[in-house]
Design a protein around this motif. Structure first.
Motif, short mmCIF file in Angstrom:
data_model
loop_
_atom_site.label_atom_id
_atom_site.label_comp_id
_atom_site.label_asym_id
_atom_site.label_seq_id
_atom_site.Cartn_x
_atom_site.Cartn_y
_atom_site.Cartn_z
N ASP A 9 55.60 35.95 53.58
CA ASP A 9 56.17 36.49 52.74
C ASP A 9 57.88 36.16 53.59
O ASP A 9 58.07 36.65 54.53
CB ASP A 9 56.26 37.70 51.93
CG ASP A 9 57.14 37.91 50.76
OD1 ASP A 9 58.21 37.92 50.97
OD2 ASP A 9 56.00 37.63 49.91
N ASP A 10 59.04 36.39 52.82
CA ASP A 10 60.16 36.31 52.90
C ASP A 10 61.13 37.63 53.32
O ASP A 10 61.64 37.25 53.96
CB ASP A 10 61.07 34.88 52.61
CG ASP A 10 61.16 35.29 50.62
OD1 ASP A 10 59.90 35.36 50.48
OD2 ASP A 10 62.14 34.58 50.46
N GLN A 11 60.29 38.09 52.47
CA GLN A 11 60.66 39.83 52.14
C GLN A 11 60.21 39.98 53.56
O GLN A 11 59.26 40.40 53.38
CB GLN A 11 60.56 40.15 51.25
CG GLN A 11 61.00 39.03 50.00
CD GLN A 11 61.46 39.97 48.36
OE1 GLN A 11 60.33 40.96 48.45
NE2 GLN A 11 62.00 39.44 47.72
N ARG A 15 56.20 42.13 53.64
CA ARG A 15 55.01 41.69 54.99
C ARG A 15 54.90 43.34 55.40
O ARG A 15 53.52 42.80 56.27
CB ARG A 15 55.71 40.91 55.71
CG ARG A 15 56.59 39.94 55.73
CD ARG A 15 56.59 38.36 56.75
NE ARG A 15 57.92 38.97 57.68
CZ ARG A 15 59.15 38.65 57.51
NH1 ARG A 15 59.04 38.86 56.52
NH2 ARG A 15 59.72 39.63 58.16
N ALA A 35 57.46 34.73 57.98
CA ALA A 35 58.83 34.52 56.82
C ALA A 35 59.10 33.82 55.98
O ALA A 35 60.06 33.73 55.19
CB ALA A 35 60.10 35.03 57.77
N ASP A 36 58.43 32.55 56.89
CA ASP A 36 58.73 30.97 55.76
C ASP A 36 57.88 29.85 55.79
O ASP A 36 56.62 30.58 56.95
CB ASP A 36 59.97 30.34 56.24
CG ASP A 36 59.86 30.27 57.42
OD1 ASP A 36 58.69 29.07 57.65
OD2 ASP A 36 61.00 30.14 58.88
N ASP A 55 53.17 34.08 50.31
CA ASP A 55 53.58 34.09 48.65
C ASP A 55 54.27 32.90 48.91
O ASP A 55 54.04 31.74 49.34
CB ASP A 55 55.18 34.62 48.79
CG ASP A 55 56.05 35.15 48.26
OD1 ASP A 55 55.67 34.89 46.67
OD2 ASP A 55 57.25 35.75 47.95
N MET A 58 58.64 30.88 48.63
CA MET A 58 59.13 31.06 50.61
C MET A 58 60.68 29.93 51.24
O MET A 58 60.59 29.08 50.84
CB MET A 58 58.23 30.47 51.39
CG MET A 58 57.36 32.21 51.48
SD MET A 58 56.27 32.23 52.66
CE MET A 58 55.13 30.88 52.52
N PRO A 59 61.75 29.83 52.34
CA PRO A 59 62.12 29.38 52.40
C PRO A 59 61.78 27.76 53.53
O PRO A 59 60.59 28.51 53.54
CB PRO A 59 63.17 30.11 53.06
CG PRO A 59 62.81 31.18 52.91
CD PRO A 59 61.43 32.37 52.69
N ASP A 62 57.91 25.88 51.04
CA ASP A 62 57.25 26.92 50.05
C ASP A 62 56.36 27.12 49.77
O ASP A 62 55.15 26.47 50.78
CB ASP A 62 57.69 26.85 48.59
CG ASP A 62 57.13 24.94 48.35
OD1 ASP A 62 55.72 24.73 48.46
OD2 ASP A 62 57.19 24.30 47.80
#
Length: 217
Positions: A9-11, A15, A35-36, A55, A58-59, A62
């Motif tokens: 998850d990027d947040q 996470r 994170a991505d 997620d 995500m950057p 995706d």
């Protein structure tokens, strides 16, 4: 057996929260965080977790493409993926389904539902949040990205219809077995038969087909 989970998850706060919940459960261990999407795929291939919790938004890469690379139909040794989402874009959910995601949850789901989804994925089952199913079905009902429903060559049996209706309402295998007074193995037998007859790969597609053919409203 300890279930090994990769969380992506990027947040950072999400996470951390998911990791705390999962590590607090007996028999579950978070073995990696990403994170991505690109990092998630790399870690999945290196760590070979039992389940990936991805997620969608995500950057870099995706969650849909990450799912395709980890669990898609062209992957020789796929890893189970459970998608957890805020439902920002319904089309993303459909894309994740086509990419091979096995389970779907909302980020506001209760911890016990999350744990059940993780264990279901490990055992080849799928736990889909009823709210997720309802949202998907609503998308298709209003002209979402679905083709006309294929009709089976062989008609569904009464028992298959009963199982299908419960799948469409988000029931787990255990709940279906209990409601129909049949064994878990019988439920799995009927699910396999339904998927073969309808040419679908998972229970969300079964639910979509049931809705498109007006078996549920």
């Amino acid at each position: 057996m300890t279930v090994r989970v990769l969380v992506a998850d990027d947040q950072g706060i999400v996470r951390a929260g998911l990791t705390t919940i999962l590590n607090g459960q007996p028999g579950v261990e978070v073995v990696g965080q990403a994170a991505d999407g690109r990092e998630a795929v790399a870690l999945a291939h290196r760590l070979r977790p039992d389940v990936c919790l991805f997620d969608i938004r995500m950057p870099v890469l995706d969650g849909i493409e990450a799912t395709r690379l980890v669990a898609g139909p062209d992957v020789d040794d796929p890893i189970a993926v459970v998608v957890i989402t805020t439902f920002d874009t319904d089309e993303y959910i459909y894309g994740a389904l086509r990419a091979g995601a096995r389970g779907f949850l909302l980020k506001g789901t209760e911890p016990d539902q999350l744990i059940r989804a993780i264990h279901a994925a490990v055992h080849g089952d799928a736990l889909i949040d009823p709210a997720v199913t309802a949202r998907l079905l609503a998308t298709f009902a209003t002209g979402g990205p679905a083709a006309a429903p294929a009709q089976p060559i062989d008609a569904l049996t009464d028992r298959e219809e009963n199982v299908l209706g419960r799948v469409a309402r988000g029931r787990t295998n255990a709940e279906i077995a209990r409601e129909l007074h049949i064994s878990m193995s019988t439920v799995k037998f009927h699910l396999a038969g339904l998927m073969t007859k309808l040419g679908v790969r998972n229970r969300v597609e079964l639910a979509i087909w049931a809705y498109q053919t007006k078996r549920v409203q």
